[in-house]
Scaffold this active site. Sequence first.
Site, PDB file in Angstrom:
ATOM      1  N   SER A 259      58.574  35.623  44.685  1.00  0.00           N
ATOM      2  CA  SER A 259      57.950  36.276  43.534  1.00  0.00           C
ATOM      3  C   SER A 259      58.970  37.106  42.783  1.00  0.00           C
ATOM      4  CB  SER A 259      56.807  37.174  43.994  1.00  0.00           C
ATOM      5  OG  SER A 259      56.398  37.991  42.910  1.00  0.00           O
TER       6      SER A 259
ATOM      7  N   HIS B  52      57.390  32.044  41.894  1.00  0.00           N
ATOM      8  CA  HIS B  52      56.101  32.696  41.623  1.00  0.00           C
ATOM      9  C   HIS B  52      56.287  33.763  40.544  1.00  0.00           C
ATOM     10  CE1 HIS B  52      52.010  33.943  42.889  1.00  0.00           C
ATOM     11  NE2 HIS B  52      52.428  35.192  42.682  1.00  0.00           N
TER      12      HIS B  52
ATOM     13  N   ASP C 153      54.342  36.653  38.383  1.00  0.00           N
ATOM     14  CA  ASP C 153      53.140  37.487  38.298  1.00  0.00           C
ATOM     15  C   ASP C 153      52.972  38.035  36.886  1.00  0.00           C
ATOM     16  OD1 ASP C 153      52.145  37.567  41.074  1.00  0.00           O
ATOM     17  OD2 ASP C 153      54.109  38.436  41.491  1.00  0.00           O
TER      18      ASP C 153
ATOM     19  N   MET D 107      50.701  40.308  34.595  1.00  0.00           N
ATOM     20  CA  MET D 107      49.687  41.384  34.702  1.00  0.00           C
ATOM     21  C   MET D 107      49.503  42.027  33.337  1.00  0.00           C
ATOM     22  SD  MET D 107      50.807  43.287  38.199  1.00  0.00           S
ATOM     23  CE  MET D 107      51.461  42.404  39.630  1.00  0.00           C
TER      24      MET D 107
ATOM     25  N   HIS E 129      50.964  33.224  38.318  1.00  0.00           N
ATOM     26  CA  HIS E 129      49.798  33.930  38.861  1.00  0.00           C
ATOM     27  C   HIS E 129      49.300  34.905  37.801  1.00  0.00           C
ATOM     28  CE1 HIS E 129      48.258  36.965  42.146  1.00  0.00           C
ATOM     29  NE2 HIS E 129      47.281  36.472  41.415  1.00  0.00           N
TER      30      HIS E 129
ATOM     31  N   MET F 222      47.148  37.634  36.507  1.00  0.00           N
ATOM     32  CA  MET F 222      46.251  38.747  36.832  1.00  0.00           C
ATOM     33  C   MET F 222      45.879  39.389  35.500  1.00  0.00           C
ATOM     34  SD  MET F 222      48.274  40.016  40.220  1.00  0.00           S
ATOM     35  CE  MET F 222      49.712  39.062  39.772  1.00  0.00           C
TER      36      MET F 222
ATOM     37  N   MET G 224      44.594  36.489  48.075  1.00  0.00           N
ATOM     38  CA  MET G 224      45.395  37.713  48.099  1.00  0.00           C
ATOM     39  C   MET G 224      45.337  38.326  49.501  1.00  0.00           C
ATOM     40  SD  MET G 224      46.683  37.975  45.047  1.00  0.00           S
ATOM     41  CE  MET G 224      47.590  39.469  45.445  1.00  0.00           C
TER      42      MET G 224
ATOM     43  N   PHE H 271      50.362  45.184  42.626  1.00  0.00           N
ATOM     44  CA  PHE H 271      51.693  45.741  42.899  1.00  0.00           C
ATOM     45  C   PHE H 271      52.363  44.988  44.047  1.00  0.00           C
ATOM     46  CE2 PHE H 271      49.249  49.037  40.899  1.00  0.00           C
ATOM     47  CZ  PHE H 271      50.131  49.564  39.970  1.00  0.00           C
TER      48      PHE H 271
ATOM     49  N   ASP I  35      49.357  35.562  49.250  1.00  0.00           N
ATOM     50  CA  ASP I  35      50.196  36.361  48.367  1.00  0.00           C
ATOM     51  C   ASP I  35      49.986  37.842  48.660  1.00  0.00           C
ATOM     52  OD1 ASP I  35      51.686  37.398  46.314  1.00  0.00           O
ATOM     53  OD2 ASP I  35      50.423  36.626  44.696  1.00  0.00           O
TER      54      ASP I  35
ATOM     55  N   GLY J  55      52.625  40.945  50.839  1.00  0.00           N
ATOM     56  CA  GLY J  55      53.101  41.396  52.141  1.00  0.00           C
ATOM     57  C   GLY J  55      53.567  40.286  53.062  1.00  0.00           C
TER      58      GLY J  55
HETATM   59  O1  5RP Z   1      50.608  39.061  43.116  1.00  0.00           O
HETATM   60  C1  5RP Z   1      51.340  39.919  43.517  1.00  0.00           C
HETATM   61  C2  5RP Z   1      50.939  41.364  43.416  1.00  0.00           C
HETATM   62  O2  5RP Z   1      49.669  41.447  42.891  1.00  0.00           O
HETATM   63  C3  5RP Z   1      52.716  39.563  44.067  1.00  0.00           C
HETATM   64  O3  5RP Z   1      52.880  38.169  43.987  1.00  0.00           O
HETATM   65  C4  5RP Z   1      52.920  40.063  45.478  1.00  0.00           C
HETATM   66  O4  5RP Z   1      52.774  41.434  45.537  1.00  0.00           O
HETATM   67  C5  5RP Z   1      54.272  39.662  46.028  1.00  0.00           C
HETATM   68  O5  5RP Z   1      55.029  40.750  46.353  1.00  0.00           O
HETATM   69  P1  5RP Z   1      55.299  41.235  47.873  1.00  0.00           P
HETATM   70  O6  5RP Z   1      55.791  40.033  48.624  1.00  0.00           O
HETATM   71  O7  5RP Z   1      56.324  42.282  47.690  1.00  0.00           O
HETATM   72  O8  5RP Z   1      53.993  41.744  48.416  1.00  0.00           O
HETATM   73 FE   FE2 Z   2      51.298  37.010  42.862  1.00  0.00          FE
END
Ligand code: 5RP
Ligand code: FE2
Length: 222
Positions: free
Chosen positions: A11, A35, A37, A39, A68, A70, A139, A145, A177, A179
């Site tokens: 990402s 990936h 993101d 937002m 992705h 959001m 998720m 974040f 997606d 952590g």
């Molecule tokens: O969609 C996301 C946040 O909404 C990101 O893709 C996700 O947070 C990836 O980052 P990490 O691997 O640092 O958690």
């Molecule tokens: Fe994401």
Amino acid sequence: MSAPPPVVAPSILAADFSRLAEEARAVEGAADWLHIDVMDNHFVPNLTIGLPVVTSLRAATDLPFDVHLMIADPRRWAPGYADAGAYNVTFHAEASDNPVSLAKDLRAAGAKAGLAIDRDTPVEPYLELLPHFDTLLIMTIKAGFGGQKFIPAMLDKVAAARRHVDAGHLELRIEVDGGIAEDTIAQAAEAGADAFVAGTAVYSAADPAEAVRRLKTLARRP
Ligand SMILES: O=C(CO)[C@H](O)[C@H](O)COP(=O)(O)O
Ligand SMILES: [Fe+2]
């Protein structure tokens, strides 16, 4: 039949936004998808990049883009990402009143269609829609974040989706997606995920490509 090889999608949310092209190229040859993101500070309380940046970045790398969204109004924006050359365009179930119709439009525009569900959304109501989609993004944090802690309880949703996908012989990737790192990816794979987004774990590594290769090895299911 053995499971298809896992997909790992770094990402760029965790990358240096002043060097996006370089950061994308840093994972070429190791990553399967990039990936991205998007937002809008409405659907989630954070703002990232939009269509002009994705369009420019498209010319900078051959990696397939896993976008992705959001955003609060995917009907308005999602087809533009398909037109910009995204491989897969994922929008949130919570933001869409007719997910199947939008999935059909994305496929007609030449992209794969993804449906995302956030932390507090159950998966069951969406299982019957999955034949219209190519990816289901679950998720494993609250969307908005990077750098958050993986929530193991989300794996119950992954397992339920995996049972449904296998029983129906659906061709659909189950993507996780949030952590995802060396200490969490194997449990997500074990639960049935076969596509893995990793931001912090890749871009905070000294060698992002090597970090992707290590994650992919850990994600392999028998
Ligand atoms: O969609 C996301 C946040 O909404 C990101 O893709 C996700 O947070 C990836 O980052 P990490 O691997 O640092 O958690
Ligand atoms: Fe994401």
